[in-house]
Design a protein around this motif. Structure first.
Motif, PDB file in Angstrom:
ATOM      1  N   LYS A  75      39.774  38.961 -11.068  1.00  8.42           N
ATOM      2  CA  LYS A  75      39.482  37.736 -10.330  1.00  8.42           C
ATOM      3  C   LYS A  75      40.010  36.500 -11.062  1.00  8.42           C
ATOM      4  CE  LYS A  75      35.030  38.504 -10.482  1.00  8.42           C
ATOM      5  NZ  LYS A  75      35.002  39.721 -11.345  1.00  8.42           N
ATOM      6  N   THR A  76      39.691  36.415 -12.353  1.00  4.13           N
ATOM      7  CA  THR A  76      40.160  35.271 -13.136  1.00  4.13           C
ATOM      8  C   THR A  76      41.685  35.241 -13.173  1.00  4.13           C
ATOM      9  OG1 THR A  76      38.184  35.206 -14.510  1.00  4.13           O
ATOM     10  CG2 THR A  76      40.178  34.256 -15.445  1.00  4.13           C
ATOM     11  N   THR A  77      42.264  36.406 -13.404  1.00  6.10           N
ATOM     12  CA  THR A  77      43.723  36.484 -13.479  1.00  6.10           C
ATOM     13  C   THR A  77      44.349  36.021 -12.163  1.00  6.10           C
ATOM     14  OG1 THR A  77      43.443  38.358 -14.966  1.00  6.10           O
ATOM     15  CG2 THR A  77      45.645  38.000 -14.062  1.00  6.10           C
ATOM     16  N   PHE A 123      37.820  27.713  -8.205  1.00  6.65           N
ATOM     17  CA  PHE A 123      36.630  27.711  -9.066  1.00  6.65           C
ATOM     18  C   PHE A 123      36.441  29.104  -9.655  1.00  6.65           C
ATOM     19  CE2 PHE A 123      35.985  24.413  -5.941  1.00  6.65           C
ATOM     20  CZ  PHE A 123      35.403  23.374  -6.650  1.00  6.65           C
ATOM     21  N   ASP A 124      36.394  29.198 -10.985  1.00 12.42           N
ATOM     22  CA  ASP A 124      36.211  30.512 -11.610  1.00 12.42           C
ATOM     23  C   ASP A 124      34.830  30.612 -12.256  1.00 12.42           C
ATOM     24  OD1 ASP A 124      36.527  33.012 -12.610  1.00 12.42           O
ATOM     25  OD2 ASP A 124      37.920  32.450 -14.209  1.00 12.42           O
ATOM     26  N   GLU A 125      33.899  31.160 -11.561  1.00 11.53           N
ATOM     27  CA  GLU A 125      32.543  31.360 -12.086  1.00 11.53           C
ATOM     28  C   GLU A 125      32.029  30.124 -12.817  1.00 11.53           C
ATOM     29  OE1 GLU A 125      31.585  35.035 -13.891  1.00 11.53           O
ATOM     30  OE2 GLU A 125      33.272  36.090 -13.001  1.00 11.53           O
ATOM     31  N   VAL A 126      32.107  28.991 -12.134  1.00 13.18           N
ATOM     32  CA  VAL A 126      31.795  27.733 -12.806  1.00 13.18           C
ATOM     33  C   VAL A 126      30.310  27.591 -13.138  1.00 13.18           C
ATOM     34  CG1 VAL A 126      33.764  26.496 -11.868  1.00 13.18           C
ATOM     35  CG2 VAL A 126      31.629  26.513 -10.595  1.00 13.18           C
TER      36      VAL A 126
HETATM   37 MG   LIG Z   1      36.669  36.235 -14.789  1.00 14.00          MG
END
Ligand SMILES: [Mg+2]
Ligand SMILES: Nc1ncnc2c1ncn2[C@@H]1O[C@H](COP(=O)(O)OP(=O)(O)OP(=O)(O)O)[C@@H](O)[C@H]1O
Lengths: 217, 272
Positions: free
Chosen positions: B55-57, B187-190
């Protein structure tokens, strides 16, 4: 007889003349090293041959005595048919060696800025130079002031070695007075106090700069 | 180009984000295996999936913080990172300058707090508009104050990041990204690093943003947020999109066993 006021009164003008050379050397070395060391550190932070060159330079200049570097520059340039004055040779050697130390200080500062900071800047569309100017270098500078101040003090003390290549700095003047008088102690005491006042100025300047540039972190 | 083809425009709603066949590996580890994702203008897509699913990638590839081996990404029809040559059909890396310019159109907020520690809140927000976009300082400050009001931090503009709570820092980070007037927000797991009582204030700002019509891709474990805000939920596992659909069906009647398992484990853990 130590602590002879009349002797010190005659000695002082000569020492202050030497101190002028010491101050010139110190100020020039510090100013040049602040810029030169940063360039070396930035080169060292790249990938490729430039980084190798920078790393090799740092290793070599930090791991040989200043006096040897001074002689090598002084006599080397002489052999090469480029005789520079003792002052210029001393300045060159001082910058060479301290440039390596200052580059290491900057390198530590650069490494203390996390990859996330670079990414945040890039994500906002900043390109390399803007990123360094706006995000990275201000953080680096705030963190390197104390070690840079130490280096500045060390530079002031190191300038005394130019006496070995016949530059009339405060140390050389002192040596001449020692040889021609019996009042050795007064000469060295006065010289010591003059060095102390010069280094104290740097300490206070650094503390002021540190306060000005500090941020809550 | 599509602007000159009105017929095509009428049949195809304009996509704000379009990813096609994006593949990324770290050494032997294939982290993204040909991901295609489209987000229409003004919609919010929530990405869920187990840890390590990519997901982050995925988000980092969208704005080229991470380079990728295959595929293309475009925001509002403009390629980011790689452009496809019209004649040869070959994929070519864009110049750094073009990539940087394209990044201006994408706002991203990370899980970790990434404000610039040496700048006040206001300076954090106006830095990029002034230095990157050339906006005048008064104009940048006016906009920054509007954004601070939107995230409820008008009284903090002179504060330094270290003096703010995690939730406040994340809201400033949202304002900082918005100050560039991006076309899409990532937004990455903010909220993952936040104390539970601070999660709400950040999600509220994101909800508001979605209501105001921002296009968003949100990676989160906050399923209630996904249920309320998402137009579409995307489930990733092993570097591929396994299933996607509107939140109502994804959460109540998922088609695949993997999503069922994931939601069950997740609900057991968070008891919702
Ligand atoms: Mg991640
Ligand atoms: N910089 C990197 N170098 C090497 N491997 C990486 C790197 N970043 C991520 N990976 C690997 O890529 C895979 C996907 O990571 P990613 O961070 O995208 O997952 P994620 O879905 O965001 O997980 P999480 O929910 O834990 O945040 C993982 O196996 C991870 O170890």
């Amino acid at each position: 007889m130590p602590f002879d006021p009349n002797f010190i009164r005659r000695l002082l003008p000569a020492l202050l003349e030497g101190a002028e050379i010491t101050i010139e050397l110190s100020v020039l070395t510090i100013a040049i090293c602040l810029v030169w060391g940063l360039l070396v550190a930035l080169a060292n932070a790249t990938r490729g041959p430039l980084a190798w060159l920078a790393a090799a330079y740092i290793q070599i200049v930090r791991n040989t005595p200043l006096l040897i570097q001074m002689y090598l520059v002084y006599f080397g340039l002489g052999f090469a048919g480029l005789p520079l004055s003792g002052f210029m040779c001393g300045l060159l050697a001082l910058c060479l060696q301290n440039g390596g130390y200052v580059a290491e200080i900057y390198r530590g500062g650069l490494q203390s800025v996390s990859a996330r900071q670079y990414e945040s800047g890039r994500a906002l569309g900043m390109r390399r130079w803007t990123l360094y100017r706006v995000v990275v270098l201000p953080q680096v500078i705030a963190r390197v002031i104390p070690p840079l101040a130490n280096q500045g003090i060390s530079i002031i003390k190191d300038t005394s070695q130019v006496a070995a290549i016949a530059v009339m700095d405060i140390m050389k003047v002192a040596q001449i007075w020692v040889e021609s008088s019996a009042n050795t102690y007064d000469v060295f005491l006065t010289v010591g106090l003059i060095y102390l006042s010069l280094t104290t100025i740097v300490s206070f300047g650094a503390r002021f700069a540190e306060r000005r540039l500090a941020f809550v972190a | 180009m599509p602007d000159t083809e009105p017929g095509r425009m009428a049949t195809m709603p304009r996509l704000m984000l379009e990813m096609r066949g994006v593949a990324k590996r770290f050494g032997a580890n294939e982290v993204l295996r040909g991901v295609s994702l489209s987000v229409p203008r003004g919609q919010t897509v929530v990405v869920i999936g187990p840890s390590g699913s990519g997901k982050t990638t995925l988000l980092r590839c969208i704005n080229m913080l991470e380079d990728y081996e295959a595929g293309i990404v475009a925001v509002d029809g403009v390629p980011i990172g790689y452009a496809v040559d019209e004649k040869s059909g070959r994929r070519q890396r864009m110049a750094e300058r073009a990539i940087a310019a394209a990044r201006e159109t994408i706002g991203i907020v990370f899980q970790s707090y990434n404000l610039f520690p040496h700048m006040s809140v206001l300076s954090n927000i106006i830095a990029a508009p002034i230095r990157v976009k050339g906006v005048s300082r008064p104009q940048a400050e006016t906009r920054a104050r509007e954004l601070l009001a939107m995230v409820g931090l008008s009284d903090k503009e002179k504060e330094y990041p270290a003096r703010l709570s995690g939730g406040q820092q994340q809201r400033v980070a949202i304002a900082r990204a918005l100050a560039m007037e991006p076309k899409i927000m990532l937004f990455d797991e903010v909220t993952s690093a936040l104390d539970p009582e601070l999660v709400g204030e950040v999600l509220a700002a994101m909800r508001q943003l979605a209501r105001d019509g921002m296009t968003m891709v949100v990676v989160t474990h906050e399923m209630s947020f996904a249920r309320d805000v998402a137009d579409r939920v995307v489930f990733m596992d092993g570097g591929v999109i396994v299933e996607e659909g509107p939140p109502e069906t994804m959460f109540s009647t998922p088609k695949t066993e993997r999503v069922r398992q994931f939601l069950k484990r997740h609900n057991d853990r968070y008891r919702i």
